[in-house]
Design an enzyme around this catalytic site. Structure first.
Site, PDB file in Angstrom:
ATOM      1  N   SER A 132       0.835  -1.205   0.000  1.00 36.26           N
ATOM      2  CA  SER A 132       0.000   0.000   0.000  1.00 36.26           C
ATOM      3  C   SER A 132       0.869   1.253   0.000  1.00 36.26           C
ATOM      4  O   SER A 132       0.520   2.270  -0.602  1.00 36.26           O
ATOM      5  CB  SER A 132      -0.909   0.009   1.235  1.00 36.26           C
ATOM      6  OG  SER A 132      -1.708  -1.148   1.267  1.00 36.26           O
ATOM      7  N   ILE A 157       3.955 -10.182  -8.809  1.00 32.94           N
ATOM      8  CA  ILE A 157       3.836  -9.493 -10.097  1.00 32.94           C
ATOM      9  C   ILE A 157       3.103 -10.370 -11.116  1.00 32.94           C
ATOM     10  O   ILE A 157       3.610 -11.423 -11.556  1.00 32.94           O
ATOM     11  CB  ILE A 157       5.235  -9.071 -10.614  1.00 32.94           C
ATOM     12  CG1 ILE A 157       5.964  -8.240  -9.538  1.00 32.94           C
ATOM     13  CG2 ILE A 157       5.106  -8.299 -11.925  1.00 32.94           C
ATOM     14  CD1 ILE A 157       5.211  -7.001  -9.024  1.00 32.94           C
ATOM     15  N   THR A 158       1.901  -9.932 -11.487  1.00 30.07           N
ATOM     16  CA  THR A 158       1.075 -10.654 -12.460  1.00 30.07           C
ATOM     17  C   THR A 158       1.792 -10.703 -13.805  1.00 30.07           C
ATOM     18  O   THR A 158       2.373  -9.705 -14.238  1.00 30.07           O
ATOM     19  CB  THR A 158      -0.278  -9.928 -12.624  1.00 30.07           C
ATOM     20  OG1 THR A 158      -0.897  -9.843 -11.340  1.00 30.07           O
ATOM     21  CG2 THR A 158      -1.190 -10.662 -13.588  1.00 30.07           C
ATOM     22  N   GLY A 338     -25.605 -24.939  -1.660  1.00 27.32           N
ATOM     23  CA  GLY A 338     -25.396 -25.884  -0.563  1.00 27.32           C
ATOM     24  C   GLY A 338     -24.021 -26.521  -0.678  1.00 27.32           C
ATOM     25  O   GLY A 338     -23.065 -25.893  -1.160  1.00 27.32           O
ATOM     26  N   GLU A 362      -4.240  -3.671  -6.655  1.00 27.67           N
ATOM     27  CA  GLU A 362      -4.503  -2.345  -7.242  1.00 27.67           C
ATOM     28  C   GLU A 362      -5.151  -1.411  -6.210  1.00 27.67           C
ATOM     29  O   GLU A 362      -6.047  -0.627  -6.516  1.00 27.67           O
ATOM     30  CB  GLU A 362      -5.319  -2.462  -8.528  1.00 27.67           C
ATOM     31  CG  GLU A 362      -4.596  -3.344  -9.538  1.00 27.67           C
ATOM     32  CD  GLU A 362      -4.848  -3.032 -10.979  1.00 27.67           C
ATOM     33  OE1 GLU A 362      -5.335  -1.927 -11.274  1.00 27.67           O
ATOM     34  OE2 GLU A 362      -4.547  -3.903 -11.804  1.00 27.67           O
ATOM     35  N   THR A 364      -5.962  -1.805  -1.834  1.00 30.15           N
ATOM     36  CA  THR A 364      -6.918  -2.564  -1.017  1.00 30.15           C
ATOM     37  C   THR A 364      -8.204  -1.736  -0.827  1.00 30.15           C
ATOM     38  O   THR A 364      -8.238  -0.535  -1.113  1.00 30.15           O
ATOM     39  CB  THR A 364      -6.324  -2.859   0.380  1.00 30.15           C
ATOM     40  OG1 THR A 364      -6.115  -1.596   1.047  1.00 30.15           O
ATOM     41  CG2 THR A 364      -5.007  -3.614   0.288  1.00 30.15           C
TER      42      THR A 364
HETATM   43  C1  LIG Z   1      -2.452 -12.268  -7.014  1.00 25.43           C
HETATM   44  C2  LIG Z   1      -1.813 -10.932  -6.881  1.00 25.43           C
HETATM   45  C3  LIG Z   1      -1.406 -10.231  -8.006  1.00 25.43           C
HETATM   46  C4  LIG Z   1      -0.774  -8.992  -7.886  1.00 25.43           C
HETATM   47  N1  LIG Z   1      -0.319  -8.357  -9.017  1.00 25.43           N
HETATM   48  C5  LIG Z   1       0.477  -7.263  -8.871  1.00 25.43           C
HETATM   49  C6  LIG Z   1       1.131  -6.686 -10.014  1.00 25.43           C
HETATM   50  O1  LIG Z   1       0.974  -7.140 -11.155  1.00 25.43           O
HETATM   51  N2  LIG Z   1       1.971  -5.627  -9.811  1.00 25.43           N
HETATM   52  C7  LIG Z   1       2.183  -5.104  -8.571  1.00 25.43           C
HETATM   53  O2  LIG Z   1       2.961  -4.150  -8.468  1.00 25.43           O
HETATM   54  N3  LIG Z   1       1.549  -5.604  -7.467  1.00 25.43           N
HETATM   55  C8  LIG Z   1       0.726  -6.682  -7.596  1.00 25.43           C
HETATM   56  N4  LIG Z   1       0.114  -7.229  -6.490  1.00 25.43           N
HETATM   57  C9  LIG Z   1       0.357  -6.646  -5.182  1.00 25.43           C
HETATM   58  C10 LIG Z   1      -0.831  -5.912  -4.605  1.00 25.43           C
HETATM   59  O3  LIG Z   1      -1.073  -4.735  -5.332  1.00 25.43           O
HETATM   60  C11 LIG Z   1      -0.557  -5.677  -3.123  1.00 25.43           C
HETATM   61  O4  LIG Z   1      -0.652  -6.924  -2.493  1.00 25.43           O
HETATM   62  C12 LIG Z   1      -1.533  -4.666  -2.514  1.00 25.43           C
HETATM   63  O5  LIG Z   1      -1.265  -3.374  -2.995  1.00 25.43           O
HETATM   64  C13 LIG Z   1      -1.464  -4.627  -0.989  1.00 25.43           C
HETATM   65  O6  LIG Z   1      -0.159  -4.502  -0.553  1.00 25.43           O
HETATM   66  P1  LIG Z   1       0.404  -5.522   0.560  1.00 25.43           P
HETATM   67  O7  LIG Z   1       0.076  -6.907   0.130  1.00 25.43           O
HETATM   68  O8  LIG Z   1       1.839  -5.203   0.803  1.00 25.43           O
HETATM   69  O9  LIG Z   1      -0.453  -5.234   1.851  1.00 25.43           O
HETATM   70  P2  LIG Z   1      -0.163  -4.075   2.948  1.00 25.43           P
HETATM   71  O10 LIG Z   1       0.035  -2.779   2.246  1.00 25.43           O
HETATM   72  O11 LIG Z   1       0.878  -4.538   3.861  1.00 25.43           O
HETATM   73  O12 LIG Z   1      -1.560  -4.023   3.685  1.00 25.43           O
HETATM   74  C14 LIG Z   1      -1.928  -4.947   4.700  1.00 25.43           C
HETATM   75  C15 LIG Z   1      -3.220  -4.453   5.326  1.00 25.43           C
HETATM   76  O13 LIG Z   1      -3.030  -3.158   5.914  1.00 25.43           O
HETATM   77  C16 LIG Z   1      -3.966  -2.238   5.376  1.00 25.43           C
HETATM   78  N5  LIG Z   1      -3.363  -0.913   5.264  1.00 25.43           N
HETATM   79  C17 LIG Z   1      -2.162  -0.577   4.739  1.00 25.43           C
HETATM   80  N6  LIG Z   1      -1.972   0.762   4.786  1.00 25.43           N
HETATM   81  C18 LIG Z   1      -3.089   1.279   5.348  1.00 25.43           C
HETATM   82  C19 LIG Z   1      -3.510   2.601   5.671  1.00 25.43           C
HETATM   83  N7  LIG Z   1      -2.765   3.672   5.431  1.00 25.43           N
HETATM   84  N8  LIG Z   1      -4.736   2.750   6.247  1.00 25.43           N
HETATM   85  C20 LIG Z   1      -5.549   1.678   6.478  1.00 25.43           C
HETATM   86  N9  LIG Z   1      -5.188   0.401   6.200  1.00 25.43           N
HETATM   87  C21 LIG Z   1      -3.985   0.210   5.635  1.00 25.43           C
HETATM   88  C22 LIG Z   1      -4.341  -2.797   3.998  1.00 25.43           C
HETATM   89  O14 LIG Z   1      -5.587  -2.301   3.539  1.00 25.43           O
HETATM   90  C23 LIG Z   1      -4.358  -4.285   4.308  1.00 25.43           C
HETATM   91  O15 LIG Z   1      -5.575  -4.616   4.894  1.00 25.43           O
HETATM   92  C24 LIG Z   1      -0.578  -8.440  -6.607  1.00 25.43           C
HETATM   93  C25 LIG Z   1      -1.027  -9.126  -5.465  1.00 25.43           C
HETATM   94  C26 LIG Z   1      -1.619 -10.349  -5.579  1.00 25.43           C
HETATM   95  C27 LIG Z   1      -2.049 -11.077  -4.342  1.00 25.43           C
END
Ligand SMILES: Cc1cc2nc3c(=O)[nH]c(=O)nc-3n(C[C@H](O)[C@H](O)[C@H](O)COP(=O)(O)OP(=O)(O)OC[C@H]3O[C@@H](n4cnc5c(N)ncnc54)[C@H](O)[C@@H]3O)c2cc1C
Length: 383
Positions: A132, A157-158, A338, A362, A364
């Site tokens: 994030s 990374i997709t 079910g 993209e 959360t």
């Molecule tokens: C299958 C898959 C495909 C993906 N494809 C790509 C891709 O092609 N390219 C790419 O760059 N990324 C990709 N991602 C990454 C994806 O964009 C990130 O997983 C997402 O942005 C969340 O980041 P994180 O997993 O580090 O979670 P974190 O940022 O660590 O978040 C964890 C939790 O904390 C919450 N949180 C964080 N900051 C805050 C805040 N300020 N206020 C409130 N809540 C907060 C979040 O909402 C979440 O609930 C992919 C992920 C998956 C699972």
């Protein structure tokens, strides 16, 4: 806003539905089990125009409008979200970044190949320690004569192991989000490695990878946009990406609705179809409402894009609502089925597994709320 589709938009939707019913729906469970779609479908999808939608004709695309693009993403989401992701990352996130920020040479080099899917792209923003909070990423690019040398790691990374070109965001100065620059990195460059991540809950047919950049050297002509503009490019591109995710989610909700209605009208209990029970209709009504509400938010956003109006907040609202709706609808559709909904004989279990990531990537759901809240209040809750 005109809510009716043009004959061309209707025709494209019908063409897409027909193609995916033949080429994707019969195979999606197998691809899910194999943890890989059969990539032979990619050129066929390209021939139909999936990858070229919204890339202008002068760069080898179809030059369509965003409502049509949303319809295409909806149909892909209904058929198999793994396919939707391939298109919306390669020609969406990567293609749009190049279209709006590339030099003429970069557009001529990459867009015709992405529009025809002769090459695939991936979008490398997320890192192990920054999701994030992408503006704090630590992968770095160092100037060396006419070149840049990249070091770092990207996560989730997709298309990572399938891509020919990676759009990599790397730090060129310690200046927070303003110190990030974007680079178009050929994935066969020495020092570049992609390792597939297996065992995902959903989107199993899609390649998701970790990227390792160990001294990857690219010329300055591989830089996309100005030095320090990378974070802005990423955020702008993700606004449109959210429209694609939201559209795909509408497809999931629609698929859940169709599956739930079909099952409820066939399955009998207590001597009559379960569709005749009011509590089953309650579940189906909720899915139907989610389909309409999500689709309207998506079309509103696509219409704003087509009319050249600001659409960022509308994209966040569409993505937030449609992704949460997709999880809710898949859950409701499983309830209608079910125990049969808990196994892979019906598509609803896969819909739930695939839908779950839509509230995460993209941006959360929490991040979408912060974007919407900032627009409403004028107060930035990120810092
Ligand atoms: C299958 C898959 C495909 C993906 N494809 C790509 C891709 O092609 N390219 C790419 O760059 N990324 C990709 N991602 C990454 C994806 O964009 C990130 O997983 C997402 O942005 C969340 O980041 P994180 O997993 O580090 O979670 P974190 O940022 O660590 O978040 C964890 C939790 O904390 C919450 N949180 C964080 N900051 C805050 C805040 N300020 N206020 C409130 N809540 C907060 C979040 O909402 C979440 O609930 C992919 C992920 C998956 C699972």
């Amino acid at each position: 806003m005109d809510l009716s589709l043009t004959p061309e938009q209707e025709a494209f939707r019908a063409l897409a539905r027909d193609f995916l019913e033949r080429e994707a729906v019969p195979h999606r469970m197998q691809w899910d089990h194999d943890e890989s779609v059969d990539l032979a479908i990619v050129p066929k999808m390209a021939e139909l125009g999936f990858f070229g939608l919204t890339i202008p004709e002068e760069y080898g695309g179809v030059g369509g409008d965003y409502v049509t693009y949303s319809l295409a993403m909806e149909e892909l989401g209904r058929a198999d979200s793994a396919l939707r992701g391939i298109v919306s990352v390669s020609s969406g996130l990567v293609g749009k970044s190049i279209l709006f920020h590339g030099t003429e040479e970069q557009k001529q080099e990459w867009l015709p190949q992405l529009a025809t899917a002769s090459k695939l792209g991936c979008f490398g923003l997320t890192e192990p320690d920054t999701g994030s909070d992408a503006g704090n990423l630590t992968s770095r690019a160092t100037r060396d004569g006419d070149d840049w040398v990249l070091h770092g790691q990207k996560l989730f990374i997709t298309n990572g192991t399938w891509a020919d070109v990676a759009l990599v965001f790397a730090r060129t100065s310690p200046d927070g989000p303003r110190g990030v620059t974007a680079f178009l990195v050929p994935t066969d460059a020495p020092g570049f490695e992609a390792r597939e991540i297996k065992g995902k809950l959903g989107l199993r047919g899609q390649a998701t990878a970790e990227l390792f950049l160990d001294g990857v050297r690219v010329p300055d002509s591989a830089r996309l946009g100005e030095v320090g503009q990378g974070f802005k490019i990423a955020m702008g591109t993700l606004d449109k990406g959210r429209l694609a995710v939201a559209s795909g989610c509408v497809g999931i909700v629609q698929g859940c609705l169709e599956a739930a209605v079909a099952y409820a009208t066939e399955r009998t209990q207590f001597g009559r179809p379960i569709a005749s029970f009011q509590l089953v209709q309650d579940l189906i009504a909720d899915i139907s409402l989610d389909a309409d509400a999500a689709r309207l938010l998506v079309w509103r956003c696509a219409d704003l894009v087509d009319r050249g109006e600001p659409y960022g907040v509308a994209a966040s609202k569409a993505k937030l609502f449609a992704s949460e709706a997709a999880v809710r609808a898949a859950n409701n559709a499983i309830q209608v089925h079910g125990g049969a909904g808990y196994v892979d004989d019906y598509p609803v279990a896969k819909y739930l597994r695939d839908a779950r990531v839509m509230t995460l990537y993209e941006g959360t759901s929490q991040i979408q709320k912060l974007l919407i809240g900032r627009a409403e209040t004028g107060v930035n809750a990120f810092v």
